[in-house]
Each structure stands twice: as structure tokens, then as C-alpha cells.
Scaffold this motif. Structure first.
Motif, mmCIF file in Angstrom:
data_model
loop_
_atom_site.group_PDB
_atom_site.id
_atom_site.type_symbol
_atom_site.label_atom_id
_atom_site.label_comp_id
_atom_site.label_asym_id
_atom_site.label_seq_id
_atom_site.Cartn_x
_atom_site.Cartn_y
_atom_site.Cartn_z
ATOM 1 N N TYR A 77 0.948 -1.235 -0.133
ATOM 2 C CA TYR A 77 0.074 -0.030 -0.072
ATOM 3 C C TYR A 77 0.850 1.451 0.129
ATOM 4 N N LYS A 78 1.939 1.348 0.555
ATOM 5 C CA LYS A 78 3.044 2.477 0.787
ATOM 6 C C LYS A 78 3.328 2.997 -0.733
ATOM 7 N N VAL A 79 3.525 2.109 -1.644
ATOM 8 C CA VAL A 79 3.838 2.407 -2.860
ATOM 9 C C VAL A 79 2.848 2.566 -3.769
ATOM 10 N N GLY A 80 1.379 2.293 -3.565
ATOM 11 C CA GLY A 80 0.492 2.333 -4.152
ATOM 12 C C GLY A 80 0.005 1.421 -5.102
ATOM 13 N N ARG A 81 0.298 0.265 -4.663
ATOM 14 C CA ARG A 81 0.312 -1.003 -5.578
ATOM 15 C C ARG A 81 -1.212 -1.318 -5.858
ATOM 16 N N ASP A 82 -1.943 -0.678 -4.878
ATOM 17 C CA ASP A 82 -3.502 -1.019 -5.172
ATOM 18 C C ASP A 82 -4.203 -0.084 -6.156
ATOM 19 N N LYS A 83 -3.390 0.733 -6.460
ATOM 20 C CA LYS A 83 -3.810 1.782 -7.748
ATOM 21 C C LYS A 83 -3.134 1.729 -9.106
ATOM 22 N N THR A 84 -1.569 1.005 -8.714
ATOM 23 C CA THR A 84 -1.056 0.930 -10.080
ATOM 24 C C THR A 84 -0.650 -0.527 -10.708
ATOM 25 N N SER A 85 -1.269 -1.319 -9.968
ATOM 26 C CA SER A 85 -0.981 -2.545 -10.314
ATOM 27 C C SER A 85 -1.672 -3.124 -11.321
ATOM 28 N N VAL A 86 -0.869 -3.871 -12.424
ATOM 29 C CA VAL A 86 -1.630 -4.510 -13.758
ATOM 30 C C VAL A 86 -1.132 -5.764 -13.511
ATOM 31 N N PRO A 87 -2.098 -6.607 -14.277
ATOM 32 C CA PRO A 87 -1.575 -8.136 -14.274
ATOM 33 C C PRO A 87 -0.294 -8.420 -14.853
ATOM 34 N N VAL A 88 0.513 -9.173 -14.242
ATOM 35 C CA VAL A 88 1.616 -9.866 -14.852
ATOM 36 C C VAL A 88 1.539 -10.038 -16.348
ATOM 37 N N ASN A 89 2.388 -9.550 -17.151
ATOM 38 C CA ASN A 89 2.091 -10.039 -18.517
ATOM 39 C C ASN A 89 3.361 -10.284 -19.349
ATOM 40 N N PHE A 90 4.218 -10.866 -18.688
ATOM 41 C CA PHE A 90 5.355 -11.639 -19.219
ATOM 42 C C PHE A 90 5.702 -12.968 -18.503
ATOM 43 N N ASN A 91 6.481 -13.975 -18.915
ATOM 44 C CA ASN A 91 6.949 -15.013 -18.179
ATOM 45 C C ASN A 91 8.644 -15.323 -18.074
ATOM 46 N N SER A 92 9.054 -15.465 -16.888
ATOM 47 C CA SER A 92 10.264 -15.440 -16.978
ATOM 48 C C SER A 92 11.041 -16.584 -17.701
ATOM 49 N N TRP A 93 10.150 -17.669 -17.863
ATOM 50 C CA TRP A 93 10.682 -18.977 -18.078
ATOM 51 C C TRP A 93 10.946 -19.080 -19.685
ATOM 52 N N THR A 94 10.172 -18.035 -20.441
ATOM 53 C CA THR A 94 9.959 -18.406 -22.055
ATOM 54 C C THR A 94 9.676 -17.053 -22.580
ATOM 55 N N LEU A 95 10.374 -16.601 -23.765
ATOM 56 C CA LEU A 95 10.120 -15.478 -24.402
ATOM 57 C C LEU A 95 9.034 -15.676 -25.381
ATOM 58 N N GLU A 96 8.335 -16.966 -25.517
ATOM 59 C CA GLU A 96 7.385 -17.502 -26.551
ATOM 60 C C GLU A 96 5.989 -16.843 -25.966
ATOM 61 N N THR A 97 5.259 -16.676 -26.990
ATOM 62 C CA THR A 97 3.716 -16.134 -26.477
ATOM 63 C C THR A 97 3.237 -17.066 -25.638
ATOM 64 N N ASP A 98 3.260 -18.455 -25.924
ATOM 65 C CA ASP A 98 2.567 -19.326 -25.148
ATOM 66 C C ASP A 98 3.484 -20.345 -24.430
ATOM 67 N N GLY A 99 3.126 -20.735 -23.452
ATOM 68 C CA GLY A 99 4.043 -21.522 -22.453
ATOM 69 C C GLY A 99 3.099 -22.102 -21.410
ATOM 70 N N TYR A 100 3.683 -22.945 -20.359
ATOM 71 C CA TYR A 100 3.065 -23.334 -19.233
ATOM 72 C C TYR A 100 3.128 -22.504 -18.294
ATOM 73 N N ARG A 101 1.853 -22.249 -17.546
ATOM 74 C CA ARG A 101 1.576 -21.363 -16.414
ATOM 75 C C ARG A 101 2.420 -22.117 -15.115
ATOM 76 N N PHE A 102 2.798 -23.312 -15.044
ATOM 77 C CA PHE A 102 3.572 -23.887 -13.894
ATOM 78 C C PHE A 102 4.570 -24.728 -14.815
ATOM 79 N N PRO A 103 5.709 -23.840 -15.196
ATOM 80 C CA PRO A 103 6.520 -24.492 -16.257
ATOM 81 C C PRO A 103 7.479 -25.728 -15.589
ATOM 82 N N GLU A 104 7.918 -25.754 -14.110
ATOM 83 C CA GLU A 104 8.476 -26.737 -13.546
ATOM 84 C C GLU A 104 7.484 -28.061 -13.411
ATOM 85 N N SER A 105 6.370 -27.923 -13.452
ATOM 86 C CA SER A 105 5.299 -29.103 -13.611
ATOM 87 C C SER A 105 4.758 -29.462 -14.990
#
Length: 840
Positions: A337-365
Motif C-alpha cells: 500500500y505504501k507505494v500504491g500497488r492497489d492503484k498502479t498494479s496491472v496483471p503480470v504480462n510476461f513469463n520469466s521462463w520463456t520468451l514465446e507467447t505460449d507456455g506453461y503457467r507452471f513450467p516446472e510441473s
């Protein structure tokens, strides 16, 4: 105070010559609970309301990572679906958004320090924070004050700022403000004493334990803790623990560093997270002050956890009191709340485990194949800022007979692999784990993918085309025949060379994170010597992670100019071209000392240890970098704070005004009792997996399965579960320590004049001698960047605080102003201080 008697201080009161094998870290309990002070009141109130709604399982979910590669970010906490709270995304790095695309690659921290510009430090932080925000990141894992930079060979020094605690403190404070102004939580790291990569983590079978940084209390306060106090004072929302031990207690469960120093003395109000898998215990780490565990599993892809279900069980059986769990979660949500994440937050729109458009939500599994990347471009206009910082951080070390700036030379030869592109592209090596082509960032988790990288060869060739200069370039550092042909007869020869380092999980050319030596890489020293033996106007440009031995280069008569460009990020070539051709007048000052020999620094990386647990003894105390050179009477190649300009400056008219803020008053009184928020359902059946729940393999959940241990032995540290009112520390009470430490004691001013014929920026520097027999000769305390036209004068002013003139007293556990005479010095570097005056 938490200490029962003066005798209890014995473990903290080693004298200035440092600590030795077997030193211990004293216990400090209970873990201080958040109080909402220091500008945190509104966030604290919102966090209380949010946490009061949560169940036990939901609270545990916010403290525990879900496991490696079990979410889109490098670190992900559990979610609260009932309240539509997706959990927190924690993402590297200190120089840009790691493991994604369409992001910027900023200059490294060491370059930000080299600008000595608070404006550029804060602007860089804000731009990085904006990019993290727009990618959906909640917590940026940076900036860095640990390592501070004890030894120049340290692999990750470049991620931080400077071995001087004041320069690092200013830089980390400004960076944090910039990041958090963008609506992202800054996570200052690595707390604390993480000063080398070798054996930072246990490496069985060779070493079963991480090294222990052994140091005395005075050194801790006056050197390594100093910039973290500035981070807390700047409002940092999070702090990350380091892997190493401190006085033989692991940093992620060290009650002295976390409870006593950070949360009590510095009054840190945010949350403490472990580094990834640096947590080595469950209950003990919680009682010692850890608030979040990352990545959540006990080890890489282990599927088990110290917290999660085990934390749930520990609360249910009373081992961890509700107030401690609630404090963890309130701290986390207060930062949100101190940095205003309740106002500035947007959904995560990248994936650290692939640069492809599609991939696994749970890549380890390998579960839930879907769209995971939306390829959001977050670069904005940051390239212009990156280019500006690149130019402003380039230190002009030598410039004979006005060799620079260049002015349409008839012919130019650009030599060296470091001037050229990596043939595979700037991201060809994961986490920048190679030294091929021009060096613009080190390697490891502190990196980001380049959207592009302008090499010096690209930019210089374009400039030569505009000037109609004859241009030739050679990229092979070993093809001396081609080099000889290229530089013979050229009006100017520019040689590029580098030296790299990074995080210890990668080994590059035999360097396991830390550098093996202080020479240039890829035959750089021989290449420079060869070019200079032929061309009488040889200019050297160095892209290095820190100091290298340059004495032979400095003294070579045919080398007319030397520039250190550090790790300038994606606009590297444009930035160095701006400086070489005078579009930018150098303002940078070196943020570290350049010695003539490796031994000159008096410290070094310890590559192997004779014992296990490994003992790393900081016997030099506060005497690192220029403090050591000054004390030992060693002449450097280039001193701390040194840097030339295309113009000249003079200093005059020193004025010192004494202020009277009143006497220093130790903080007294008691805290309120530990609060709790909401109620805990202690029925174990309600903490089990719901019927029919389909668990993702190796995903870390808060649910328990099976009976909970009861009737456990009561052998936890004394007072660790005590939520009653506690005595306040004399040196604490406010963010960064006792608020009166920041009272203005003196106001110092001086006149700085541009005595040359071109516009330039001078970095005015103020140093203080504290006068004691065990004090450094001088210590940096303030600086400012003054932009001056030819003939123009401006007043440099600095307000000296009580902290600036104090020493740490190990007996009273407080700051004191000694009776020794104190002197202030003002000038253009640590060894060019024409003005001085007594602080009466």
C-alpha cells in the motif's frame, strides 16, 4: 535496551582491528513488530484492515513463495482468490526487468554512482520502476548496497554503487525513491556482509557451510550498515537477506542483524525476504525476523518448504505466536500500500521462463499450457536517459595536450573486440554469461535482456561517416598484423578493452563470479601496449566492472587519453561517442580507487578456506578503498573521486556556520504490545487440503496433511515468542536510526568557478576528518553536481549532520561525537582538497 548488562556487549565490542574465526552473533529477541511510523501510517492502516480479513492459510500464503518456476516471475507468493488478490510478483534486476522482452537495459549501479548526480540516480530508479510496474511486477529486486565493494575483485560489486558508504547511501536512497514513486516496491539487497561470491553458499562436498563474515560492531555501523540506514530512511518497502553467515549465524536467521540492527535500531517498517533458497530453517528464521521466503521451496525444484504447510503447523501448535505471523503479513501488505500497488498494479504480462507467447503457467510441473507472454513494450523514452547516464558516468582519467575531444579527425582506427558486437547478438549468452563483444553489463541475476545494444564501433563508424573521416576497425584482439596495419598512420587510434565479473553460479573464462585478477581480459593489456607502440595518439576506453591495473597504460607516452566507461547499458556506443567528440563534457568521478598493484587495496577475495565453516575475517575494519590507501600512505594510480573535464574549475571562499540543534537525546520508553489482526482458527482439520483439491506437483501450498506435532520441547531462544511491550533502543526510534542523528550541526559552503572556456559540470566533494587515532584520514560526507558556464561561479552548500561527525560507541550502543578536533575539506577529489577549515 535488549541487553541485560554491559557485559552482554562483549560479542559486539571487538576493537577496530576486526574479528576472527569463531566469532558469534548475539541473540536479540523478540522480533520487533511494525508500528506504522516514518511515513508508513496510512499504509499500515490499510494493511491492518486487509490482514484482519485473512484466514491462517491466506496469511501463510502471502509469506511463502510458491516454488521455483511455479509462477510467471522469478519469485511469486501465494494468492488469495477469495479477495481477488493474485499474490506478489518479485522480479530481478537492479538494472532492468530480467527475463523478458521489450524492456530497457540500464547502466549498472556503479555507473549511476560515477555520475555523482542525485537527479540521474533518482531518474534511473524511476524509469526502472516504471518498466517493472508496466510488466506487472510488485517488487523490483534492487537496488544493491551489499556487496559494498570491500575488495575490487568481488564479482557483484558493479550491481551496487561504490565502496564508500556515503556515496552508496545517497545512490541507494535516491534509487529507492525513484522506484517507489513509480508504484513498485524497492527491495534493497543483500543484507548484509555479502562481499564475495566464492563460498557465499555452501558447496558440498567441499564446504558444508557458507562463509562467515566476521566483523566488529564499529565496522558494521560506520561502514556496511550505513547505506542500509539510508535505504530505510528513504522508505524502502523490502530488504533481501544474503546467503552468507555474519559472525557465524546465517543472515536469513540472524536475530542480531535482522531484529536488533534492521528492525529495531533502524526502525525498518517493511518486510524482509530471503534470497532464493538462503532460508535454512523454518521456525528459527521466523522468530529471527524473516517475513517472506523465496523461492518458497527448500532448494531448487525440491517441492518441500520450510514455511508453507510447516508455518501453518507451527502457528497451530503455538510455536509461532499469532502476532509474529500477523506482523509478517502486515509488513508485506504495508509495503504494497505504501507505494500504491492497489492503484498502479496491472496483471503480470510476461513469463520469466520463456520468451514465446505460449507456455506453461507452471513450467516446472509442465502444467496448464496457455498464453503467458503479452509482449508489452515498456521502454517509453528511456533510451535518452540511458544515453545521458552513459555519458555522465564516463570518467576521463587522462587527457594529454587536449587529445580529446576529437574534432573531425582525418583518419580513425577503432581496435578491440570490446568495441564490436557479439556475433550472436547481445543476448546470445544467458544472463550475459560470456565475454564476447562489447561489455555493457556484467553477468548473473543482476542483468536484463538488451532490446538492442549500440556498440562503440557502430556509433563511431556513423560519426566518422558524418565527418568524412577515414575509418578502419579490427575486432580480433590477437591479430596483431591486422592491428598494426590499421593503426599505422592513423590520426587517432582508439583501443577498447574490458574486464568482466558476475554472480558465482556462472564461471566465465575460469572466473567463478569473482575476478581472478585485476588485469584486462581477452589479451587487452597486450593489445593496448601494441597499439601504443605504433600510434603516438592512442586513446584507451575501458569497459570494466571496477578497477583494473592501469599504471603502465597511464604512464605510456603514446597513450594520450584514458576513459573508464564502466557498464553503460544499451546505448553504450552512442554514449562513448558523445564524450569522445565533446557533445558531452565529462563530469564523472571514479567511485572507487585505482591501485598500482593488487596488494595496494589491502583486501582480497578469499578463494579457498582452510576450515569449514569458512571464516572470512574483516580484520581491516573500516579501512577499505581510499580509507586504506590514505592510512597506509599508498599512492594510487587514480584516487577516489578523481575525474577530468574538458574545462577546469577552482574552489574558494570556504564558509562554516555552526548550528545549535540542541543536545543528542537517546530514545527511551517502551513499545506497545504486539498487535494481532483477525482471529486464527486453530482446528487442524480446517487447514487441510480441501476435498477433491488437485495439487500442482512441487507447488508450495499452505495446507497441512497429517497430524500436527504437539508437546514440543520449549527450547526456543529466550523472549523470541514474547509479545509484551519492549524497551526501545537508544540509537533507534526513527527510520535510519535516532531522528537527531540527522540534525544539522554545521552548514558549509564554498564557491566553485569554471575557469575554462567550455561549459562543464563539476562534482564538488566534501570530506571530514573525525580526528581520532583509529579514524580514517578523511571520509566523504557530501557532494553536488554544479553545471557552470565559462567564467560562472556557483555556491556549493552542504549541511553536516550529527551522524556525519559521529562515531559508533560499542559500549553505549549509540552514536557519539568524540572530543577529537574535526576538520572539513572541500575540493574535486579525495586527494585534491584545496579548502579546509576546523569544525569548532
Amino acid at each position: 535496551m535488549l541487553w541485560s548488562s554491559i557485559a552482554s556487549f562483549a560479542a559486539l565490542t571487538a576493537v577496530v582491528n576486526g574479528q576472527y574465526d569463531g566469532e558469534t552473533s548475539p541473540p536479540s529477541y523478540p522480533s520487533p513488530w511494525m508500528r506504522g511510523g516514518n511515513g508508513w501510517a496510512d499504509a499500515y492502516q490499510k494493511a491492518q484492515a486487509f490482514v484482519s480479513q485473512l484466514t491462517l492459510l491466506e496469511k501463510v500464503n502471502l509469506t511463502t513463495g510458491v516454488g521455483w518456476e511455479e509462477g510467471p516471475c522469478v519469485g511469486n507468493t501465494g494468492s488469495i482468490p477469495r479477495l481477488n488478490f493474485p499474490g506478489l510478483c518479485l522480479q530481478d534486476s537492479p538494472l532492468g526487468v530480467r527475463d523478458t522482452d521489450l524492456n530497457s537495459a540500464f547502466p549498472a549501479g556503479v555507473n549511476a554512482a560515477a555520475t555523482w548526480s542525485t537527479r540521474l540516480m533518482k531518474s534511473r530508479g524511476n524509469a526502472m520502476g516504471s518498466e517493472h510496474r508496466d510488466k506487472g511486477v510488485d517488487v523490483q529486486l534492487g537496488p544493491v548496497a551489499g556487496p559494498l565493494g570491500r575488495s575490487p575483485e568481488g564479482g557483484r560489486n558493479w550491481e551496487g554503487f561504490s565502496p564508500d558508504p556515503v556515496l552508496t547511501g545517497v545512490a541507494i536512497g535516491q534509487t529507492i525513491q525513484g522506484i517507489q514513486d513509480a508504484g513498485v516496491i524497492a527491495c534493497a539487497k543483500h543484507f548484509i556482509m555479502n562481499e564475495q561470491e566464492h563460498v557465499r553458499s555452501a558447496t558440498p562436498p567441499e564446504y558444508e557451510f557458507s562463509y562467515s563474515s566476521n566483523l566488529d560492531d564499529k565496522t558494521m555501523h560506520e561502514l556496511y550498515l550505513w547505506p542500509f540506514a539510508d535505504a530505510v530512511r528513504a522508505g524502502a518497502g523490502a530488504i533481501m537477506c544474503s546467503y552468507n553467515q555474519v559472525n557465524n549465524s546465517y543472515a536469513s536467521q540472524n536475530s542480531w542483524t535482522l531484529n536488533y540492527l534492521l528492525k529495531n535500531e533502524l526502525d525498518f517498517q517493511g518486510f524482509v525476504t530471503s534470497d532464493w533458497w538462503a532460508q535454512l530453517t523454518g521456525v528459527a528464521s521466523a522468530l529471527a525476523g524473516l517475513d517472506m521466503t523465496m523461492a518458497g521451496d527448500q532448494g531448487l525444484n525440491s517441492g518441500d518448504t520450510y514455511w508453507g504447510s510447516n508455518l501453518t503447523a507451527a502457528v497451530l501448535n503455538g510455536t509461532i505466536p499469532q502476532w509474529r505471523l500477523d506482523d509478517m503479513v502486515v509488513r508485506i501488505m504495508s509495503a504494497y500500500y505504501k507505494v500504491g500497488r492497489d492503484k498502479t498494479s496491472v496483471p503480470v504480462n510476461f513469463n520469466s521462463w520463456t520468451l514465446e507467447t505460449d507456455g506453461y503457467r507452471f513450467p516446472e510441473s509442465n502444467e496448464d499450457f496457455t498464453q503467458v507472454n503479452w509482449h508489452v513494450n515498456v521502454q517509453d523514452d528511456h533510451a535518452a536517459l540511458i544515453r545521458e547516464i552513459g555519458g555522465a558516468s564516463t570518467v576521463l582519467l587522462k587527457n594529454v595536450n587536449k587529445a580529446l575531444p576529437l574534432n573531425k579527425p582525418k583518419s580513425i582506427a577503432v581496435i578491440g573486440e570490446d568495441a564490436h558486437d557479439n556475433p550472436g547478438g547481445p543476448n546470445a549468452c544467458g544472463d550475459r554469461g560470456c565475454d564476447i563483444g562489447t561489455l555493457a553489463m556484467g553477468w548473473g541475476s543482476g542483468t536484463a535482456n538488451f532490446p538492442y545494444l549500440i556498440s562503440p564501433n557502430t556509433a563511431l563508424k556513423a560519426q566518422a561517416a558524418d565527418d568524412k573521416s577515414q575509418y578502419v576497425n579490427v575486432s580480433n584482439n590477437y591479430d596483431f598484423d591486422a592491428v598494426t596495419k590499421a593503426v599505422t598512420g592513423a590520426e587517432v587510434a582508439i583501443v577498447f578493452a574490458n574486464a568482466d565479473s558476475g554472480e558465482g553460479y556462472l564461471t566465465i573464462d575460469g572466473n567463478e563470479g569473482d575476478r581472478n585478477n585485476l588485469t584486462l581480459w581477452q589479451n587487452g593489456d597486450a593489445l593496448i601496449a601494441h597499439v601504443a607502440s605504433i600510434n603516438p595518439n592512442t586513446i584507451v576506453v575501458l569497459h570494466t566492472v571496477g578497477a583494473v591495473i592501469v599504471e603502465a597504460i597511464k604512464n605510456h607516452p603514446n597513450i594520450t587519453a584514458i576513459l573508464w566507461a564502466g557498464l553503460p547499458g544499451q546505448e553504450s556506443g552512442n554514449a562513448i561517442t558523445d564524450v569522445l567528440y565533446g557533445k558531452v563534457n565529462p563530469q564523472a568521478k571514479t567511485p572507487f580507487t585505482w591501485g598500482k598493484a593488487r596488494e595496494d587495496w589491502g583486501t582480497d577475495v578469499m578463494y579457498t578456506f582452510p576450515s569449514d565453516p569458512p571464516q572470512l575475517n574483516f580484520v581491516e575494519g573500516v579501512f577499505i578503498d581510499y580509507r586504506h590507501f590514505d592510512a597506509a600512505g599508498i599512492e594510487p594510480s587514480y584516487e577516489f573521486g578523481f575525474g577530468l573535464s574538458y574545462t577546469t574549475f577552482s574552489y574558494s571562499n570556504l564558509k562554516i556556520t555552526k548550528n545549535n540543534p540542541g543536545p543528542y537525546e537517546p530514545t527511551t520508553g517502551m513499545t506497545s504490545p504486539a498487535p494481532t489482526f483477525g482471529t486464527i482458527d486453530y482446528n487442524p482439520a480446517h487447514a487441510e487440503f480441501p476435498p477433491g483439491f488437485s495439487a500442482v506437483p512441487r507447488y508450495v501450498y499452505p495446507y497441512i496433511s497429517g497430524p500436527i506435532p504437539t508437546n514440543l520441547p520449549q527450547n526456543w531462544p529466550a523472549h523470541s515468542q514474547d509479545g509484551s511491550p519492549q524497551p526501545k533502543l537508544a540509537a533507534g526510534g526513527s527510520g535510519g536510526g535516532n531522528r537527531q542523528l540527522y540534525d544539522t550541526m554545521y552548514t558549509v559552503s564554498a564557491t566553485v568557478t569554471n575557469t575554462g572556456n567550455v561549459k562543464g559540470t563539476e562534482i564538488a566533494q566534501l570530506y571530514i576528518s573525525l580526528g581520532g587515532p583509529t579514524d580514517p584520514k578523511i571520509q566523504l560526507r557530501g557532494f553536488d553536481d554544479l553545471i557552470l558556464d565559462p567564467g560562472e561561479s556557483e555556491t556549493f552548500t552542504y549541511e553536516i549532520t550529527r551522524r556525519d561527525i559521529s562515531n559508533w560507541d560499542t559500549v553505549s550502543q549509540n552514536w557519539v561525537v568524540s572530543a577529537y578536533p574535526k576538520t572539513v575539506y572541500v575540493g574535486g577529489s579525495s586527494r585534491d582538497l584545496p579548502l579546509s577549515g576546523a569544525l569548532g
